[in-house]
Design an enzyme around this catalytic site. Structure first.
Site, short mmCIF file in Angstrom:
data_model
loop_
_atom_site.label_atom_id
_atom_site.label_comp_id
_atom_site.label_asym_id
_atom_site.label_seq_id
_atom_site.Cartn_x
_atom_site.Cartn_y
_atom_site.Cartn_z
N ASN A 83 -7.05 -32.74 -2.38
CA ASN A 83 -6.44 -31.48 -2.81
C ASN A 83 -7.48 -30.74 -3.65
OD1 ASN A 83 -4.96 -29.42 -3.93
ND2 ASN A 83 -3.60 -30.73 -5.15
N TRP A 84 -8.11 -29.76 -3.03
CA TRP A 84 -9.21 -29.06 -3.71
C TRP A 84 -8.70 -28.10 -4.78
CZ3 TRP A 84 -13.32 -27.30 0.52
CH2 TRP A 84 -13.79 -28.44 1.18
N LYS A 85 -7.40 -27.85 -4.79
CA LYS A 85 -6.81 -26.89 -5.74
C LYS A 85 -7.55 -25.55 -5.62
CE LYS A 85 -5.20 -30.77 -8.41
NZ LYS A 85 -4.77 -31.33 -9.67
N HIS A 118 3.84 -29.78 -5.48
CA HIS A 118 2.86 -30.29 -6.43
C HIS A 118 3.30 -29.92 -7.84
CE1 HIS A 118 -0.82 -30.84 -8.68
NE2 HIS A 118 -1.21 -31.65 -7.71
N GLU A 128 1.81 -28.83 -10.31
CA GLU A 128 1.29 -27.54 -10.81
C GLU A 128 2.12 -26.39 -10.27
OE1 GLU A 128 -2.76 -28.25 -9.62
OE2 GLU A 128 -2.88 -29.82 -11.14
N GLU A 159 3.16 -38.59 -7.99
CA GLU A 159 2.11 -38.14 -8.90
C GLU A 159 2.69 -37.96 -10.30
OE1 GLU A 159 -1.33 -36.14 -6.66
OE2 GLU A 159 0.13 -34.59 -7.13
N GLY A 192 -5.33 -35.08 -13.50
CA GLY A 192 -6.47 -34.40 -14.11
C GLY A 192 -6.73 -34.82 -15.55
N SER A 224 -5.54 -38.90 -11.12
CA SER A 224 -6.78 -39.51 -11.60
C SER A 224 -7.21 -40.73 -10.79
CB SER A 224 -6.69 -39.86 -13.09
OG SER A 224 -6.49 -38.68 -13.86
N GLY A 262 -7.37 -35.23 -6.43
CA GLY A 262 -7.77 -33.92 -6.91
C GLY A 262 -9.26 -33.90 -7.23
N GLY A 263 -9.60 -34.07 -8.51
CA GLY A 263 -10.97 -33.94 -8.99
C GLY A 263 -11.99 -34.71 -8.15
P1 PGA Z 1 -6.45 -35.54 -10.00
O1 PGA Z 1 -5.36 -34.62 -9.24
O2 PGA Z 1 -6.91 -36.55 -8.98
O3 PGA Z 1 -7.52 -34.60 -10.41
O4 PGA Z 1 -5.74 -36.18 -11.14
C1 PGA Z 1 -4.43 -35.16 -8.37
C2 PGA Z 1 -3.52 -34.10 -7.85
O5 PGA Z 1 -3.18 -33.18 -8.61
O6 PGA Z 1 -3.11 -34.13 -6.67
#
Ligand code: PGA
Length: 249
Positions: free
Chosen positions: A9-11, A93, A95, A166, A172, A211, A232-233
């Site tokens: 997930n590149w956001k 998600h 967010e 999640e 993050g 994470s 994500g990251g």
């Molecule tokens: P993260 O994000 O790996 O940076 O914690 C995961 C996500 O939001 O899907």
């Protein structure tokens, strides 16, 4: 046997140059035995789809409108994602839930809209730190899942759907659920699914996200009900993402 799935997930990150390089590097050396999915921002879907063309790497969206078409400024319909060869789309998600007001019902409607366009929805659920500390983790994730299970056509939808657990406090932050904590929630979710549809529950991939890094992925993915990850990251660098994929294989 559930084929593991690792989704990046590149956001809201990336540029066309970055997307071409990153997707190209991932498509050049994908480990076998794991399905790999890249979810870039909508503006980079075409670039990524071109970079992975001819490989086994799948492309997906990060969100989708619950509506088919019309006067919904800024939204992207599922049929539009499908035009970029998307096979998946993330919905719910945290967010989106936190910053953009996506409710459980809207997330379910988005899952239904994805399904109607033959996209597999990756439905995200997860508790906040306050909810975990209050001992309500199971109640929260089950409530979030129940909104989807309340849809009319779940016998069609569930075989296509992917679930992602999640914990919001792990996204993050560098904090991750322990493999045992994550497995416990995954087991609850699979049981909840099984009460509605036993066969689909056994076949559904339940991803863990929050994470995930190359050094903690292996332990997480060894758990019985963890079928891959939503990253994500660590999905923004080819070497770390590919290392995570290799742990899932
Ligand atoms: P993260 O994000 O790996 O940076 O914690 C995961 C996500 O939001 O899907």
């Amino acid at each position: 046997m559930r084929t593991p799935l690792v989704a990046g997930n590149w956001k809201m990150n990336g540029s066309r140059v970055m997307a071409r390089e990153l997707a190209g590097a991932i498509a050049a050396a994908p480990p076998a035995g794991v399905e790999i999915l890249l979810c870039p921002p909508v503006s980079l879907l075409e670039t990524v789809a071109q970079a992975v063309a001819g490989s086994a790497i799948a492309v997906g969206g990060q969100d989708v409108s619950e509506y088919d078409s019309g006067a919904y400024t800024g939204e992207t319909a599922a049929s539009m994602l499908a035009e970029f060869d998307c096979r998946y789309v993330i919905v719910g998600h945290s967010e989106r839930r936190q910053y953009f007001g996506d409710t459980d019902e809207r997330v379910a409607a988005k899952a239904a809209a994805a399904h109607a366009a033959r996209l597999a929805p990756i439905v995200c659920v997860g508790e906040t730190l306050a909810e975990r500390q209050a001992g309500t983790t199971e109640a929260v994730v089950c409530r979030q899942l129940d909104a989807v299970l309340a849809l009319g056509n779940i016998n069609d939808l569930l075989p296509r759907m992917v679930l992602a657990y999640e914990p919001v406090w792990a996204i993050g932050t560098g904090e991750t659920a322990t493999p045992a904590e994550a497995q416990a929630v995954h087991e609850v979710l699979r049981q909840r699914l099984a009460a509605s549809a036993a066969e689909a529950a056994g076949a559904m991939r339940i991803l863990y996200g929050g994470s995930v890094k190359p050094d903690n992925a292996s332990e997480l993915f060894q758990k019985a009900d963890i079928d891959g990850g939503l990253i994500g990251g660590a999905s923004l660098k080819a070497d770390s993402f590919l290392a995570i994929c290799a742990h899932a294989a």
